[in-house]
Design a protein around this motif. Structure first.
Motif, mmCIF file in Angstrom:
data_model
loop_
_atom_site.group_PDB
_atom_site.id
_atom_site.type_symbol
_atom_site.label_atom_id
_atom_site.label_comp_id
_atom_site.label_asym_id
_atom_site.label_seq_id
_atom_site.Cartn_x
_atom_site.Cartn_y
_atom_site.Cartn_z
ATOM 1 N N UNK A 1 0.815 -1.207 0.000
ATOM 2 C CA UNK A 1 0.000 0.000 0.000
ATOM 3 C C UNK A 1 0.853 1.265 0.000
ATOM 4 N N UNK A 2 1.958 1.262 0.732
ATOM 5 C CA UNK A 2 2.774 2.456 0.880
ATOM 6 C C UNK A 2 4.112 2.383 0.146
ATOM 7 N N UNK A 3 4.287 1.378 -0.684
ATOM 8 C CA UNK A 3 5.530 1.231 -1.430
ATOM 9 C C UNK A 3 5.751 2.398 -2.383
ATOM 10 N N UNK A 4 4.696 2.914 -2.951
ATOM 11 C CA UNK A 4 4.828 4.017 -3.903
ATOM 12 C C UNK A 4 5.353 5.282 -3.235
ATOM 13 N N UNK A 5 5.137 5.446 -1.924
ATOM 14 C CA UNK A 5 5.632 6.620 -1.215
ATOM 15 C C UNK A 5 7.158 6.628 -1.121
ATOM 16 N N UNK A 6 7.789 5.468 -1.215
ATOM 17 C CA UNK A 6 9.235 5.375 -1.034
ATOM 18 C C UNK A 6 10.021 5.538 -2.326
ATOM 19 N N UNK A 7 9.331 5.695 -3.445
ATOM 20 C CA UNK A 7 10.049 5.879 -4.711
ATOM 21 C C UNK A 7 10.609 7.293 -4.763
ATOM 22 N N UNK A 8 11.897 7.392 -5.001
ATOM 23 C CA UNK A 8 12.575 8.680 -4.990
ATOM 24 C C UNK A 8 12.591 9.263 -6.390
ATOM 25 N N UNK A 9 12.072 10.468 -6.499
ATOM 26 C CA UNK A 9 12.145 11.206 -7.751
ATOM 27 C C UNK A 9 13.463 11.982 -7.737
ATOM 28 N N UNK A 10 14.212 11.940 -8.814
ATOM 29 C CA UNK A 10 15.526 12.575 -8.844
ATOM 30 C C UNK A 10 15.454 14.095 -8.709
ATOM 31 N N UNK A 11 14.305 14.666 -9.039
ATOM 32 C CA UNK A 11 14.152 16.109 -8.957
ATOM 33 C C UNK A 11 13.699 16.579 -7.575
ATOM 34 N N UNK A 12 13.502 15.671 -6.649
ATOM 35 C CA UNK A 12 13.029 16.015 -5.320
ATOM 36 C C UNK A 12 14.195 16.498 -4.458
#
Length: 76
Positions: free
Chosen positions: A40-51
């Motif tokens: 459910x919360x795996x998508x929250x941990x994806x790091x966007x390089x522009x962040x």
């Protein structure tokens, strides 16, 4: 004939009761709860390089809090 019908009803009811209890026990096991929370919360941990670093820290804190909430672990 009537006793056979009553026996069939008892067997069907008993089978459904057993299957529902077995399903709920398996569904609410700690391992399955953890798997559902991780997915459910795996998508929250994806790091966007522009962040930025600060935004990434906030995202991780939010995801961590949501995960703990999903697992039912009290937060202090």
């Amino acid at each position: 004939m009537n006793s056979f019908r009553i026996a069939k009803i008892i067997v069907v009811f008993s089978s459904l009761s057993y299957l529902s209890v077995s399903f709920l026990r398996n569904y609410n096991s700690p391992e399955n709860i953890e798997k559902r929370c991780i997915l459910k919360f795996e998508k929250d941990f994806k790091n966007n390089l522009e962040t930025s670093h600060e935004e990434w820290d906030q995202t991780l804190d939010l995801a961590d809090n949501n995960y703990l909430k999903c697992m039912g672990i009290p937060q202090f």
